[in-house]
Design a protein around this motif. Sequence first.
Motif, PDB file in Angstrom:
ATOM      1  N   UNK A 270       6.826  47.264  16.708  1.00  0.00           N
ATOM      2  CA  UNK A 270       7.115  48.642  17.119  1.00  0.00           C
ATOM      3  C   UNK A 270       7.138  48.753  18.640  1.00  0.00           C
ATOM      4  N   UNK A 271       6.488  47.819  19.326  1.00  0.00           N
ATOM      5  CA  UNK A 271       6.526  47.829  20.786  1.00  0.00           C
ATOM      6  C   UNK A 271       7.408  46.719  21.338  1.00  0.00           C
ATOM      7  N   UNK A 272       7.344  45.546  20.689  1.00  0.00           N
ATOM      8  CA  UNK A 272       8.164  44.423  21.133  1.00  0.00           C
ATOM      9  C   UNK A 272       9.173  44.130  20.023  1.00  0.00           C
TER      10      UNK A 272
ATOM     11  N   UNK B 260       0.334  42.791  11.291  1.00  0.00           N
ATOM     12  CA  UNK B 260       0.334  42.596  12.740  1.00  0.00           C
ATOM     13  C   UNK B 260       1.763  42.500  13.264  1.00  0.00           C
ATOM     14  N   UNK B 261       2.580  41.718  12.572  1.00  0.00           N
ATOM     15  CA  UNK B 261       3.962  41.514  13.035  1.00  0.00           C
ATOM     16  C   UNK B 261       4.701  42.841  13.107  1.00  0.00           C
ATOM     17  N   UNK B 262       4.489  43.654  12.077  1.00  0.00           N
ATOM     18  CA  UNK B 262       5.214  44.916  12.033  1.00  0.00           C
ATOM     19  C   UNK B 262       4.714  45.873  13.125  1.00  0.00           C
TER      20      UNK B 262
ATOM     21  N   UNK C 254      12.780  43.675  11.982  1.00  0.00           N
ATOM     22  CA  UNK C 254      12.287  45.008  11.636  1.00  0.00           C
ATOM     23  C   UNK C 254      13.187  46.066  12.236  1.00  0.00           C
ATOM     24  N   UNK C 255      13.947  46.719  11.391  1.00  0.00           N
ATOM     25  CA  UNK C 255      14.824  47.753  11.931  1.00  0.00           C
ATOM     26  C   UNK C 255      14.279  49.156  11.737  1.00  0.00           C
TER      27      UNK C 255
ATOM     28  N   UNK D  96       1.793  53.090  10.134  1.00  0.00           N
ATOM     29  CA  UNK D  96       1.872  53.803  11.407  1.00  0.00           C
ATOM     30  C   UNK D  96       1.352  55.217  11.229  1.00  0.00           C
ATOM     31  N   UNK D  97       0.380  55.598  12.019  1.00  0.00           N
ATOM     32  CA  UNK D  97      -0.107  56.964  12.007  1.00  0.00           C
ATOM     33  C   UNK D  97       0.769  57.796  12.924  1.00  0.00           C
ATOM     34  N   UNK D  98       1.276  58.891  12.390  1.00  0.00           N
ATOM     35  CA  UNK D  98       2.081  59.799  13.218  1.00  0.00           C
ATOM     36  C   UNK D  98       1.167  60.494  14.221  1.00  0.00           C
TER      37      UNK D  98
END
Length: 1052
Positions: free
Chosen positions: A692-694, A686-688, A699-700, A451-453
Amino acid sequence: MMDPNHFLMIMLSRFELYQIFSTPDYGKRFSSEITHKDVVQQNNTLIEEMLYLIIMLVGERFSPGVGQVNATDEIKREIIHQLSIKPMAHSELVKSLPEDENKETGMESVIEAVAHFKKPGLTGRGMYELKPECAKEFNLYFYHFSRAEQSKAEEAQRKLKRQNREDTALPPPVLPPFCPLFASLVNILQSDVMLCIMGTILQWAVEHNGYAWSESMLQRVLHLIGMALQEEKQHLENVTEEHVVTFTFTQKISKPGEAPKNSPSILAMLETLQNAPYLEVHKDMIRWILKTFNAVKKMRESSPTSPVAETEGTIMEESSRDKDKAERKRKAEIARLRREKIMAQMSEMQRHFIDENKELFQQTLELDASTSAVLDHSPVASDMTLTALGPAQTQVPEQRQFVTCILCQEEQEVKVESRAMVLAAFVQRSTVLSKNRSKFIQDPEKYDPLFMHPDLSCGTHTSSCGHIMHAHCWQRYFDSVQAKEQRRQQRLRLHTSYDVENGEFLCPLCECLSNTVIPLLLPPRNIFNNRLNFSDQPNLTQWIRTISQQIKALQFLRKEESTPNNASTKNSENVDELQLPEGFRPDFRPKIPYSESIKEMLTTFGTATYKVGLKVHPNEEDPRVPIMCWGSCAYTIQSIERILSDEDKPLFGPLPCRLDDCLRSLTRFAAAHWTVASVSVVQGHFCKLFASLVPNDSHEELPCILDIDMFHLLVGLVLAFPALQCQDFSGISLGTGDLHIFHLVTMAHIIQILLTSCTEENGMDQENPPCEEESAVLALYKTLHQYTGSALKEIPSGWHLWRSVRAGIMPFLKCSALFFHYLNGVPSPPDIQVPGTSHFEHLCSYLSLPNNLICLFQENSEIMNSLIESWCRNSEVKRYLEGERDAIRYPRESNKLINLPEDYSSLINQASNFSCPKSGGDKSRAPTLCLVCGSLLCSQSYCCQTELEGEDVGACTAHTYSCGSGVGIFLRVRECQVLFLAGKTKGCFYSPPYLDDYGETDQGLRRGNPLHLCKERFKKIQKLWHQHSVTEEIGHAQEANQTLVGIDWQHL
Ligand SMILES: [Zn+2]
Ligand SMILES: [Zn+2]
Ligand SMILES: [Zn+2]
Ligand SMILES: [Zn+2]
């Protein structure tokens, strides 16, 4: 005064030349006695020196008291002669002029009279150029010229005359008269001894034996004759009734030599020499002498008393003119043939250029055609609404692309199964877009770049010079560079401008610094999208459900695999247990159509991006490799979007070829890279990303939506998606996935913008009733308010909200348009190609978005409400809304270099008050300003050295690692010098943005003129920074100036 003949006799004996000039056969004698070559050489030099001395004696009159001149004339003459060599900057000119006892040159008072000032461009300096009307005062034998300067000036002046289509002769100038005391000096020119010397030398030239005379001897004699003619002309012009002109040079040179030799007259010899083929260079001068001779003669005999001599002269001139004409014609013919040859070469080159850029040309053609709607083979493209993605994507006809390898000149078509063609490329880490310079990758081995901040603090940028090679030609080239470098290092232990061990090389064509290559590819989606199914495509809600099921299945299988204590039989049972979604075949592995050579290059570039981006050892198996590739693609697009916006350029305007090629290759590469990575690794990413949106259960620890750069997320999701989709046989197309991903991320971004918008309460409320968008966004904001438990600020007006959404989302839309354009190859709509307003509607239509973006939420309210709720529930979002933490706001402002003061002295003051931070109050010796963040550093000093990666480095180098991920732009305040640094071994000095009133920089502050900020130059430095060209600039500087390579830049 002494008799001139007597004087010259003394001179001849002093030069020990008396013997020579009294022996008429001297020339002939030596032509046979080759043994005396050295003696002849020596005598020639002596004769030349003597002639030079005579020229000086008679010609140098520019000192008050010697000639009728004043001090101004003297300095004017100096300036004229310096500028005759070349145009000069103020400082150069000052240095070249003699100073008086007060260290003044007196130049300022007269410069305007003799020179034009040409303002500096962006790189050059202000220059003084000699006024054309002053050229006639040029004297080839100017006393202060060195030999080198003389020949430079001669060349420059001849060239100028050629350009102006004038005679290229450089006759002596008209001189001011002597003061009475020295007046008789001119008689040296017409003395018998002088005439004898002239005659003798001309005679040698006529007889043309190579030893007894030299060209520069002849040139001096011609100059002296010219001086004498000018002198006589002057005398005749200024003659008064009662005076008789006693200067009768013209008469004397028309007389043949006296007995016993009966040599021809000087004039006759000149006429002979005029046609001598071996005196081509002096022809113009001889012609000038003959012409002036005739003019003087005419003046003297105001009535035509001697018509014979005159017509003779004219005939001579005429015939020589005819000859000249023939000569010119011949030369013109040669020039024409050469021009034709060059034209042929150019059209050949042009053909190559079109070949290399076939795609570009075809695109342009296509766009032309689309406006006139005559494209038969592509009816869709002629439709004015072009769509870049999704099931309704405009279908572009397959374009064949032919490129030529710069190394072997062979042409090849870019195809899936053919040998790879690659572009030279340079990958570097970047903080140019960073909104948080204190952040940098602490432990690269553990760093997770998924993830890019949104602060874009650690980006990876890719650039290319656009030069294409065969992969195997490049490999061979690189191997040879490497081998050469190893041999060289063993021998010389010298650095080069590039670091071969780090994979660096110079582009074989343009010497641009490169460290890897990008393969050229066709639009990769077309290759994998051959299972097109036009059955009903799911809407967003259905699609998210399907994908979620597929992800769940994959995670279940993954868990099974990672628990090896279970027997294999049980494994299959569990799979049965799991209800696999319809048409989903997780065991399926797609066939990769790429040739081995292309696959190899996909891996090469991917690994290079990973290695440079994370500063780790190359490992092509590392799961982070694909992430780095997507990241570099997203970051590079973002940085180009910034540059275009800052310069108010249209998004799809004419982009420089190298940028266009680079973005296309980079995007297609990033889209194809998953084919050489592990399918399950890419699926995992992709799953991760998707989670982040769904959100799902497994993934916590994912960042909240305030801490994700949505464009990076979009690129990652779209480019990872094929790894999942290739196992899906239910009929959902890749395009449908792209569209839903894009809509989902866009909505998340809108929520991001709404959560962080700070619409200040100003009175600028709208008066019209709210439009559709405004009421829609207000409704959405109310929903948000509800989900955040009223922690969201008071509800501002819909007008404010819609305005901030539109402004905030523009950069994202522009980046997305670039991304899908290069990914799918759909031509950009003509409207976006021209500069103008924001093009919001055009962008929306190209990206398959409704103009009212809020409609996306309304159409998918069922699923979106629950998603928004889950985003807002996040504890980080709560903390932000309660003011416990900060978040990036949109649109992000472009980074700029710091503001510099107009007056340089205020920087000097600031620096002189700066004391070393480490040695308690001592003044810093080399205070240096970081132009990126404004820190003042104590450079080039032991007190502030620190250790970096096990090496001692100076304050500047240490600073670049945190502030610019290795790249730095500094101003050395005491030296007024800009310093570029890249890594530990690379650096160069760059011209500072401060100029004096003469348009010149003062590096080293030696001249001490007041300096002022030049905004254009500062902008240029900023542009180099924005374009990520600082390292490239250093490379070029080091190639041009090898001494830069030896400097220990890391100690600065
Ligand atoms: Zn080749
Ligand atoms: Zn190149
Ligand atoms: Zn800095
Ligand atoms: Zn210090």
